[in-house]
Design an enzyme around this catalytic site. Structure first.
Site, short mmCIF file in Angstrom:
data_model
loop_
_atom_site.label_atom_id
_atom_site.label_comp_id
_atom_site.label_asym_id
_atom_site.label_seq_id
_atom_site.Cartn_x
_atom_site.Cartn_y
_atom_site.Cartn_z
N SER A 181 0.80 -1.21 0.00
CA SER A 181 0.00 0.00 0.00
C SER A 181 0.84 1.27 0.00
O SER A 181 1.93 1.32 0.58
CB SER A 181 -0.91 0.01 1.23
OG SER A 181 -1.58 1.24 1.37
N TYR B 120 -2.92 5.47 -4.35
CA TYR B 120 -4.16 6.23 -4.42
C TYR B 120 -3.92 7.46 -5.30
O TYR B 120 -2.79 7.81 -5.61
CB TYR B 120 -4.60 6.67 -3.02
CG TYR B 120 -5.04 5.53 -2.14
CD1 TYR B 120 -6.34 5.04 -2.24
CD2 TYR B 120 -4.18 4.96 -1.20
CE1 TYR B 120 -6.77 4.00 -1.43
CE2 TYR B 120 -4.60 3.92 -0.39
CZ TYR B 120 -5.89 3.44 -0.51
OH TYR B 120 -6.31 2.41 0.29
N THR C 292 -5.74 2.33 -6.81
CA THR C 292 -6.97 2.17 -6.04
C THR C 292 -7.66 3.52 -5.98
O THR C 292 -7.16 4.45 -5.34
CB THR C 292 -6.67 1.66 -4.62
OG1 THR C 292 -5.97 0.41 -4.72
CG2 THR C 292 -7.95 1.45 -3.84
N LYS D 276 -8.06 -0.99 -9.37
CA LYS D 276 -8.76 -1.70 -8.29
C LYS D 276 -9.95 -0.87 -7.82
O LYS D 276 -9.86 0.35 -7.69
CB LYS D 276 -7.79 -1.93 -7.13
CG LYS D 276 -8.33 -2.80 -6.01
CD LYS D 276 -7.21 -3.10 -5.01
CE LYS D 276 -7.67 -4.02 -3.90
NZ LYS D 276 -8.63 -3.35 -2.99
N HIS E 32 -13.68 -2.32 -1.79
CA HIS E 32 -12.73 -1.87 -0.76
C HIS E 32 -12.99 -2.56 0.58
O HIS E 32 -12.84 -1.97 1.65
CB HIS E 32 -12.80 -0.34 -0.60
CG HIS E 32 -11.47 0.27 -0.27
ND1 HIS E 32 -10.76 1.03 -1.17
CD2 HIS E 32 -10.72 0.26 0.86
CE1 HIS E 32 -9.63 1.45 -0.61
NE2 HIS E 32 -9.59 0.98 0.61
#
Length: 397
Positions: free
Chosen positions: A115, A137, A163, A264, A288
């Site tokens: 992440s 992100y 994401t 995603k 999520h």
């Protein structure tokens, strides 16, 4: 006669449910609550798991294959089991955090997802698992995002996961756990009553290595890593991306790395088609983990219509609610190339570190093999929707 603690004697656990119970027993209440986090009433969290139970399997009584294959090529990489590590932020449930998870993924022959908000830098994680996908992100300006992509590529990341579905409601009916901005003296004093009940968890960090709540992969060049809440503020103040931004992100990664680009958070057929048009290599059908818009259907309900719509133009992954090997089999039968897991491995990490994550992957592998045996197929490649008993109205068009 002294009775030994059976957990101490045998740290192995036989199901993800047992890993969850051991994580709850080991972790301070607010830390465990953070792993359960789901938005608002938790409708989507519950449906992610419950929907799998609505799908049936019809076993054969004889004629099963003596050997079953679970290997598959995913994003250009051969994996020994079609279960990938989904990126999750700040894995402070264990001192080794994402590095322990990466080692487990490497040892079990699968891919690691790291992440943006991880507690360990991408360089350390790629060293532990050379087949690491870096997740981003849409946060910060474009120059900052390019710098982060370049860093991930230099570290050796084999792909990028974008994401973009996160809306993250703090309004949870059961209450949001307190997460301090950083572990300092004031936070330690405030949280002491809750942490004191779990001394074994705190002692494993040691006096000089308290849980790290920073995000080193968001640190500017030569600068300090922001706190989790600092990173969250950056995300909140970044305007949401357009489909043109998705295409730009994919183009930048192609120029920098040339490795796969995964989008995603896809939950609609029309978005899946737009993702194909934007040039992505793969999509992950996902809500999520119930942390996005509550009321979104379970990911497994969305999977088959999306997989049918995109065909073989992109690879289709899925995450959300996977707890058993039979769940993996059901997802593959409905069109997933592989699944990603999140909470399942975090509970394993909390329960027993790297070995606990390996334990979870072994449980899922064993469950897949058992399901293939019962269904009378010799390979995951033989799974189709006809393998399952699907109730009317299950799929979301």
């Amino acid at each position: 006669m002294k009775i030994e603690n059976p957990w101490k004697q045998n740290p192995w656990f036989e199901s993800v449910a047992v890993a969850q119970r051991r994580a709850q027993k080991r972790l301070p209440a607010p830390v465990y609550a953070a792993l359960l986090a789901g938005s608002e009433r938790g409708q989507t969290v519950r449906d992610n798991q419950g929907a799998f139970a609505e799908l049936g399997l019809l076993p054969h009584v004889a004629g099963q294959a003596a050997e079953r294959s679970m290997t598959r090529t995913v994003l250009g990489q051969e994996v020994s089991v079609p279960v990938l590590i989904s990126p999750t932020g700040v894995q402070a449930v264990h001192p080794d955090g994402e590095v322990a998870v990466a080692r487990a993924a490497h040892n079990r022959g699968t891919l690691m997802g790291l992440s943006n908000f991880a507690s360990r830098p991408v360089e350390e994680v790629v060293e532990a698992c050379p087949r690491t996908l870096f997740q981003m992100y849409w946060t910060g300006d474009r120059d900052v995002m390019v710098q982060r992509m370049q860093r991930a590529h230099r570290a050796g990341a084999i792909g990028l996961i974008a994401t973009l579905d996160w809306s993250f409601s703090m309004g949870r009916d059961w209450g949001s756990p307190e997460i301090p901005e950083k572990i300092d003296l004031a936070a330690m004093v405030r949280l002491a009553p809750k942490v004191a009940t779990k001394p074994r968890w705190l002692m494993q960090f040691g006096p000089r290595h308290l849980p790290d709540l920073t995000a080193p992969n968001l640190a500017p060049a030569g600068g300090a890593a922001p706190t989790f809440f600092g990173a969250y503020y950056e995300w909140m103040t970044t305007p949401p991306p357009s489909w043109a931004d998705v295409a730009w992100m994919r183009e930048q990664w192609a120029e920098i790395s040339g490795t796969p680009f995964v989008l995603k958070g896809v939950a609609r057929v029309d978005d899946a088609r737009r993702a194909v048009d934007a040039g992505v290599d793969a999509i992950s059908v996902s809500n999520h983990g119930g942390n996005n818009l509550d009321g979104t259907p379970a990911a497994i309900r969305l999977l088959h219509p999306i997989a049918t719509a995109v065909g073989d133009r992109v690879e289709v992954l899925m995450d959300g609610g996977v707890r058993r090997g039979s769940d993996v089999v059901k997802a593959l039968a409905l069109g997933a190339r592989a699944v990603l897991i999140g909470r399942a491995y975090l509970w394993g990490l909390a329960a027993n570190g790297q070995a606990g994550v390996e334990n979870v992957l072994d449980i899922l592998r064993g469950g897949i093999d058992s399901a293939l045996l019962g269904l009378g197929v010799s390979s995951i490649d033989e799974l189709t929707p006809e393998t399952l008993l699907v109730p009317d109205g299950f799929h979301v068009p």
